[in-house]
Write an enzyme that holds these catalytic residues in place. Structure first.
Site, PDB file in Angstrom:
ATOM      1  N   SER A  68      12.193   6.543  14.750  1.00 17.09           N
ATOM      2  CA  SER A  68      10.649   6.193  15.394  1.00 17.09           C
ATOM      3  C   SER A  68      10.991   6.251  17.111  1.00 17.09           C
ATOM      4  O   SER A  68      11.788   5.045  17.272  1.00 17.09           O
ATOM      5  CB  SER A  68       9.898   5.272  15.062  1.00 17.09           C
ATOM      6  OG  SER A  68       9.620   5.119  13.622  1.00 17.09           O
ATOM      7  N   CYS A 102       2.390  -0.794  15.825  1.00 18.25           N
ATOM      8  CA  CYS A 102       2.042  -0.703  14.097  1.00 18.25           C
ATOM      9  C   CYS A 102       1.554  -2.156  13.675  1.00 18.25           C
ATOM     10  O   CYS A 102       1.814  -3.395  13.898  1.00 18.25           O
ATOM     11  CB  CYS A 102       3.544  -1.016  14.262  1.00 18.25           C
ATOM     12  SG  CYS A 102       3.314  -0.647  12.636  1.00 18.25           S
ATOM     13  N   CYS A 115       6.736  -3.725  15.825  1.00 22.07           N
ATOM     14  CA  CYS A 115       6.651  -3.002  17.741  1.00 22.07           C
ATOM     15  C   CYS A 115       4.921  -3.122  17.775  1.00 22.07           C
ATOM     16  O   CYS A 115       4.283  -3.751  16.632  1.00 22.07           O
ATOM     17  CB  CYS A 115       6.391  -1.524  16.324  1.00 22.07           C
ATOM     18  SG  CYS A 115       8.396  -0.856  16.602  1.00 22.07           S
ATOM     19  N   CYS A 140       3.988   8.597   0.433  1.00 21.95           N
ATOM     20  CA  CYS A 140       4.401   7.395   2.172  1.00 21.95           C
ATOM     21  C   CYS A 140       4.625   6.273   0.871  1.00 21.95           C
ATOM     22  O   CYS A 140       3.112   5.038   0.552  1.00 21.95           O
ATOM     23  CB  CYS A 140       3.162   7.751   2.519  1.00 21.95           C
ATOM     24  SG  CYS A 140       3.464   6.518   4.136  1.00 21.95           S
ATOM     25  N   ASN A 185      -3.160   5.600  15.839  1.00 25.02           N
ATOM     26  CA  ASN A 185      -3.930   5.463  15.236  1.00 25.02           C
ATOM     27  C   ASN A 185      -4.227   4.194  15.543  1.00 25.02           C
ATOM     28  O   ASN A 185      -3.562   2.271  14.813  1.00 25.02           O
ATOM     29  CB  ASN A 185      -3.762   5.378  13.432  1.00 25.02           C
ATOM     30  CG  ASN A 185      -3.515   7.217  13.006  1.00 25.02           C
ATOM     31  OD1 ASN A 185      -3.954   7.485  13.430  1.00 25.02           O
ATOM     32  ND2 ASN A 185      -2.187   6.736  12.646  1.00 25.02           N
ATOM     33  N   GLU A 241       0.757  -1.456  -0.346  1.00 23.86           N
ATOM     34  CA  GLU A 241      -0.237   0.153  -0.298  1.00 23.86           C
ATOM     35  C   GLU A 241       1.137   1.349   0.619  1.00 23.86           C
ATOM     36  O   GLU A 241       2.022   0.821   0.622  1.00 23.86           O
ATOM     37  CB  GLU A 241      -0.850   0.505   2.023  1.00 23.86           C
ATOM     38  CG  GLU A 241      -1.928  -1.246   1.451  1.00 23.86           C
ATOM     39  CD  GLU A 241      -2.799  -1.156   2.310  1.00 23.86           C
ATOM     40  OE1 GLU A 241      -3.883  -1.431   2.188  1.00 23.86           O
ATOM     41  OE2 GLU A 241      -2.041  -0.711   3.496  1.00 23.86           O
ATOM     42  N   CYS A 253      -0.756   6.394   9.641  1.00 27.27           N
ATOM     43  CA  CYS A 253       0.329   6.016   9.819  1.00 27.27           C
ATOM     44  C   CYS A 253       0.603   4.468  10.870  1.00 27.27           C
ATOM     45  O   CYS A 253      -0.572   4.779  11.621  1.00 27.27           O
ATOM     46  CB  CYS A 253       1.820   6.983  11.233  1.00 27.27           C
ATOM     47  SG  CYS A 253       1.888   8.615  10.687  1.00 27.27           S
ATOM     48  N   CYS A 307       6.722  -6.547   8.504  1.00 23.18           N
ATOM     49  CA  CYS A 307       8.092  -6.248   8.347  1.00 23.18           C
ATOM     50  C   CYS A 307       8.521  -7.190  10.402  1.00 23.18           C
ATOM     51  O   CYS A 307       7.585  -7.468  10.725  1.00 23.18           O
ATOM     52  CB  CYS A 307       7.741  -4.315   9.791  1.00 23.18           C
ATOM     53  SG  CYS A 307       9.787  -3.613  10.225  1.00 23.18           S
TER      54      CYS A 307
HETATM   55  N1  SAH Z   1       9.494   1.284   9.646  1.00 24.21           N
HETATM   56  C1  SAH Z   1      10.193   2.461   9.931  1.00 24.21           C
HETATM   57  C2  SAH Z   1       8.833   3.498   8.835  1.00 24.21           C
HETATM   58  C3  SAH Z   1       7.443   2.626   9.009  1.00 24.21           C
HETATM   59  S1  SAH Z   1       5.763   3.414  10.286  1.00 24.21           S
HETATM   60  C4  SAH Z   1      10.215   2.785  11.180  1.00 24.21           C
HETATM   61  O1  SAH Z   1       9.259   2.345  11.744  1.00 24.21           O
HETATM   62  O2  SAH Z   1       9.881   4.074  11.510  1.00 24.21           O
HETATM   63  C5  SAH Z   1       6.129   5.520   9.669  1.00 24.21           C
HETATM   64  C6  SAH Z   1       5.926   6.220  11.505  1.00 24.21           C
HETATM   65  O3  SAH Z   1       4.725   5.153  11.944  1.00 24.21           O
HETATM   66  C7  SAH Z   1       6.735   5.570  12.091  1.00 24.21           C
HETATM   67  O4  SAH Z   1       7.143   6.138  13.467  1.00 24.21           O
HETATM   68  C8  SAH Z   1       6.140   4.399  13.318  1.00 24.21           C
HETATM   69  O5  SAH Z   1       6.528   4.162  14.052  1.00 24.21           O
HETATM   70  C9  SAH Z   1       4.483   4.923  13.482  1.00 24.21           C
HETATM   71  N2  SAH Z   1       3.503   4.254  13.779  1.00 24.21           N
HETATM   72  C10 SAH Z   1       3.459   2.797  13.470  1.00 24.21           C
HETATM   73  N3  SAH Z   1       2.123   2.354  13.852  1.00 24.21           N
HETATM   74  C11 SAH Z   1       1.423   3.155  14.101  1.00 24.21           C
HETATM   75  C12 SAH Z   1       0.463   3.935  14.883  1.00 24.21           C
HETATM   76  N4  SAH Z   1      -0.551   2.933  15.206  1.00 24.21           N
HETATM   77  N5  SAH Z   1      -0.244   4.488  14.632  1.00 24.21           N
HETATM   78  C13 SAH Z   1       0.621   5.805  14.789  1.00 24.21           C
HETATM   79  N6  SAH Z   1       1.892   5.688  14.215  1.00 24.21           N
HETATM   80  C14 SAH Z   1       2.081   4.871  13.723  1.00 24.21           C
HETATM   81 FE1  SF4 Z   2       7.778  -2.291  11.192  1.00 21.25          FE
HETATM   82 FE2  SF4 Z   2       7.774   0.737  11.682  1.00 21.25          FE
HETATM   83 FE3  SF4 Z   2       6.012  -0.779  12.455  1.00 21.25          FE
HETATM   84 FE4  SF4 Z   2       8.335  -1.186  13.573  1.00 21.25          FE
HETATM   85  S1  SF4 Z   2       6.927   0.633  13.353  1.00 21.25           S
HETATM   86  S2  SF4 Z   2       7.029  -2.864  12.776  1.00 21.25           S
HETATM   87  S3  SF4 Z   2       9.520  -0.737  12.437  1.00 21.25           S
HETATM   88  S4  SF4 Z   2       6.812  -0.454  10.717  1.00 21.25           S
END
Ligand code: SAH
Ligand code: SF4
Length: 363
Positions: free
Chosen positions: A217, A122, A119, A108, A294, A95, A337, A115
């Site tokens: 992050s 996420c 995390c 984006c 989110n 996506e 995000c 991944c």
């Molecule tokens: N993997 C990379 C880039 C993709 S995520 C990273 O983690 O930096 C892009 C951003 O969205 C990151 O800062 C991530 O931590 C944040 N993110 C992930 N899940 C989220 C959520 N459910 N709500 C808000 N931000 C989130």
């Molecule tokens: Fe992967 Fe970034 Fe999501 Fe963490 S926040 S699981 S590094 S996409």
């Protein structure tokens, strides 16, 4: 020669295109012409590359092609944010999200299917990693969408979709090279941003090899909490991570690093956390971007209240750490995000939000 034996030019860097045309017995300047047509003008039909010699075009038809995946689903949010799914090989899909704002358009993009980092907050990390995207597959996300009439100019590209870009290091670096090449997509280095959860060795390598912007992050101001939220912290704790950040800034002569901080209700959003964060970042070339969490179906976290987010931001700003709150865009279509799940084998495709205003299927 059958179609699959042809070289797909999308994804080749300037040096690789030069080698390619040299192999065809052509002069290096042909590669520069091709580069411009391909990436700058987003042209995929050799016959429309009008300043290429007819004989060169004929040869290209024999050995090369511009092959891109189909766009499967497009969703448009009430706020103008758009989300697409690109069909990958077989059953997989990734996506991308386009966020139009006055004076700029941010795309984006994804670097992996799923991944590996996992995390806890996420959606992209829930099912683990299903594969790396090639340079071509990364670049074609920009290429394909830049050709759509409904997408305005793409001024910024952020690797904030699915995946941990630095876990797919080589392909991501090559993609940034093509995005920033002045004969390529020609996007300024400050407007191509790689976001990482903190893969320190790759960050140090990145500082040597490219000069795009870096976002990190962080999400927690101490190791005990970050160990839980961002598991890679157990391997590369905060002190080590920040050291790599400052080295990046020095090496790149960059202005600052953007630290992303997801606001989770009652978890990392207390005034004490803000003060701890101040201690880490005060006096450093750092900006903090607070991201309201989110939610997605399988999560137990909740978004911090607007008041808690404001209080957190105010503490940072009052203590000399620049902080802004990211406006949540596209959450009605799960384009915000951390909500990108793509289609990883059998996993659910796109969940349609209740406020969805249009769904188009491109064939
Ligand atoms: N993997 C990379 C880039 C993709 S995520 C990273 O983690 O930096 C892009 C951003 O969205 C990151 O800062 C991530 O931590 C944040 N993110 C992930 N899940 C989220 C959520 N459910 N709500 C808000 N931000 C989130
Ligand atoms: Fe992967 Fe970034 Fe999501 Fe963490 S926040 S699981 S590094 S996409």
């Amino acid at each position: 020669m059958n179609a699959t034996a042809k070289t797909n030019l999308l994804g080749l860097t300037r040096a690789e295109l030069e080698a390619f045309v040299e192999n065809m017995g052509e002069k290096p300047f042909r590669a520069r012409q091709l580069l411009k047509w391909l990436y700058k003008r987003h042209e995929g039909d050799f016959d429309r590359m009008t300043d290429l010699a007819k004989s060169f075009r004929a040869k290209l038809h024999e050995v090369a092609e511009v092959r891109t995946p189909q766009i499967k689903v497009e969703q448009v949010s009430a706020d103008g944010t758009r989300k697409w799914m690109l069909a990958m090989d077989g059953t997989q899909g990734i996506e991308m999200v386009f966020i139009p704002e006055p004076g700029r358009g941010t795309l984006c993009i994804s670097s992996q299917v799923g991944c590996p980092v996992g995390c806890r907050f996420c959606a992209s990390g829930l099912g683990g990693l299903d594969g790396n995207l090639s340079t071509g597959r990364i670049v074609e996300q920009v290429w394909r969408l830049a050709r759509l009439p409904e997408v305005g100019r793409i001024t910024n590209v952020v690797f904030m979709g699915m995946g941990e870009p630095l876990a797919n290091y080589r392909n991501v670096v090559r993609a940034t090279e093509i995005l920033m090449d002045d004969l390529g997509f020609d996007i300024s280095r400050r407007r191509v941003t790689v976001s990482t959860s903190g893969l320190v060795p790759q960050m140090l390598k990145l500082a040597e090899e490219t000069n795009c912007a870096l976002a990190v992050s962080l999400h927690a101001p101490n190791d005990a909490l970050r160990d839980k939220l961002v598991p890679i912290n157990r391997k590369h704790p905060i002190a080590e991570l920040l050291e790599a950040c400052w080295q990046y800034v020095n090496k790149q002569n960059a202005r600052s690093i953007t630290f992303e901080y997801v606001m989770l209700d009652g978890v990392n959003d207390q005034p004490s956390h803000a003060h701890e964060l101040v201690e880490l970042l005060k006096g450093q070339p750092a900006k903090v971007n607070l991201i309201p969490f989110n939610p997605f179906p399988q999560t137990r976290y909740r978004r911090s209240s607007p008041a808690a987010i404001e209080r957190f931001r105010d503490i940072l700003n009052a203590n000399g750490v620049i902080a802004t709150t990211r406006r949540t865009r596209g959450d009605d279509i799960d384009a915000a995000c951390g909500q990108l799940v793509g289609r990883v084998n059998d996993r659910t495709t796109v969940r349609l939000g209740s406020k969805l205003i249009s769904v188009a299927v491109h064939t």
